[in-house]
Design a protein around this motif. Structure first.
Motif: not given
Length: 491
Positions: A475, A216, A470-472, A467-468, A223-224, A220
């Protein structure tokens, strides 16, 4: 990020036209303010001799003052002036040196290293490791055989004009290859994605992220617009080819994870966990003193040495908890019930460390874990104690290793005081990724420890954000990369 090659005379380095590298004389670099405008520049100082207040020394010193990345650094030039300091700095390489030089019959040996390469056949590995450790482009290492085996006697930095004539072509080819590779990786065409290395150990028994969480994190990052790649301890020599390093292996000070973090920081990568956080969080003695000094609530605590063992029971009462300074995952943290057990356990720990932490025992059904990154709360969990055990992990249960359940909560569900003291504690370490453990009793909250490299397992810590989370985390990497101006714009 540009690459500058600073030499005594530009004619000393005849570069091919297609490398994209810039060769400049030391005097021009020092006198022309235009060379200080790019604060992300890597400055490879090939002047000689490099000693205090020499021209070469001032090249590295001013590059550092300009916010650039000199190689070697001024501190390296200073350190290598003293054979005594060299012997203090190089023990991490002692085993490799001994293995590499053991077949030699001679009592002394010198090895010339040019950008991690050596013209001496059979010594490529030790040359590469010395280069990675010192971050100096040209040097000569001197070794001698002592009673306990081979030791590093001294290291002398070299300038281009110090090289034997027979080595000149070899050194130029090694340098051009190394620097041109860095330049392509740094500049690209302005469209390439940031390269993110995720360091992990696929065979680790206690890993901070399970396989699904690692997947994950990588997803992420993709995705970024970043390009993630999983690396292991064997990839140390490839580290300079990345823009960022995310350590997802349990960190220790005398361990490859710390060496990766240290080198990543030297190379200018964005790195989590940074070496300072590893150093601070890995020592319970340091944390106990730090938290007490800043008046954060902690259990009653004593720093134990051989002269105050008798103070433990009167001040803390029994049972109490003993912690070896570098404990993790409940290993090296023990509860002692009586005086005999106390003395046996303390004496054993003092064989390994001059100081040990003793704390009052605070029995609670769970510990709060607050995950903090970039000085912001990322997640909150309750870690429950293992069944019929006083710790979260029981390594010696009748059925083998067992672990208490993890209950994730929304940040707003946690007591405000838990969040406040967790943020205050993490702020004392830095702006990295931390897990602050807090006990809640009927009368107070107490910080138990601050962990770098906190657990993020799929199905546990991500229970609220999914999943947010992992994105945080990814980021934060992206923001830091853009702020540092590393690489091109993420595609």
């Amino acid at each position: 990020m540009s690459v500058l090659i600073v030499v005594d005379d530009p004619d000393d380095w005849p570069l091919p036209d297609d490398t994209g590298l810039t060769v400049v004389s030391a005097l021009s670099y020092l006198a022309d303010p235009a060379y200080g405008e790019d604060r992300t520049a890597r400055v490879f100082n090939l002047c000689g001799p490099s000693h205090y207040q020499s021209l070469g020394y001032y090249v590295s010193l001013l590059a550092d003052a300009r916010g650039q990345q000199p190689c070697p650094r001024p501190g390296t030039i200073e350190d290598l002036q003293s054979p005594h300091l060299v012997r203090i700095l190089t023990p991490p390489l002692a085993k490799l040196v001994e293995q590499s030089l053991a077949p030699l019959a001679a009592e002394r040996f010198e090895l010339d290293v040019y950008f991690g390469k050596t013209p001496a056949s059979g010594y490529d590995v030790v040359a590469g490791q010395l280069f990675a450790f010192l971050q100096a482009p040209l040097f000569r290492a001197s070794f001698e055989r002592g009673e306990a085996g081979w030791i590093t006697r001294g290291i002398r930095l070299l300038g281009l004009r110090d090289l034997p004539e027979a080595h000149r072509r070899f050194a130029l080819e090694a340098g051009t290859s190394h620097l041109a590779g860095r330049n392509r990786a740094a500049n690209g065409n302005g469209q390439r994605a940031f390269e993110l290395a995720i360091l992990h150990d696929p065979h680790a028994e206690h890993a901070p992220s399970n396989a699904e969480a690692l997947r994950k994190f990588a997803a992420a990052a993709g995705e970024l617009g970043m390009r993630p790649e999983f690396i292991t301890a064997a990839d140390f020599d490839r580290l300079a080819g990345f823009d960022a390093l995310f350590i997802r292996d349990t960190t220790f000070l005398h361990h490859y994870t710390y060496r990766f973090a240290r080198r990543a920081q030297r190379e200018g990568l964005v790195v989590i966990d940074d070496p300072d956080s590893i150093l601070k969080c890995n020592n319970k003695v340091y944390l106990a003193e730090l938290l007490a000094h800043h008046n954060l609530p902690i259990p009653r605590t004593l720093l134990i040495h051989r002269g105050n063992i008798d103070h433990i029971a009167p001040r803390l009462a029994l049972p109490c908890v003993l912690k070896q300074p570098d404990s993790s995952f409940s290993i090296g943290v023990d509860k002692v019930e009586n005086e005999n057990e106390l003395r046996t356990m303390v004496n054993g720990l003092l064989e390994k460390s001059e100081l040990v932490v003793a704390q009052e025992w605070l029995p609670t059904p769970f510990d709060w874990r607050v995950g903090i990154l970039d000085r912001r709360v990322m997640f909150v969990c309750q870690y429950y104690m293992a069944e019929d055990h006083w710790q979260i992990i029981n390594h010696n249960g009748s059925g083998g290793r067992s672990e208490g359940r993890t209950v994730p909560l929304a940040v707003g569900e946690a007591p405000e005081e838990v969040l406040r003291i967790a943020l205050a504690a993490a702020d004392l370490i830095g702006d990295g990724f931390y897990g602050v453990d807090i006990k809640e009793t009927n009368t107070r909250y107490c910080v138990i420890e601050i962990n770098d490299n906190p657990n993020v397992d799929a199905g546990n810590e991500d229970g609220i954000l999914k999943d947010a989370l992992y994105r945080e985390v990814m980021a934060v990497f992206l923001r830091r990369l853009k702020r540092a101006g590393l690489g091109g714009a993420a595609a």
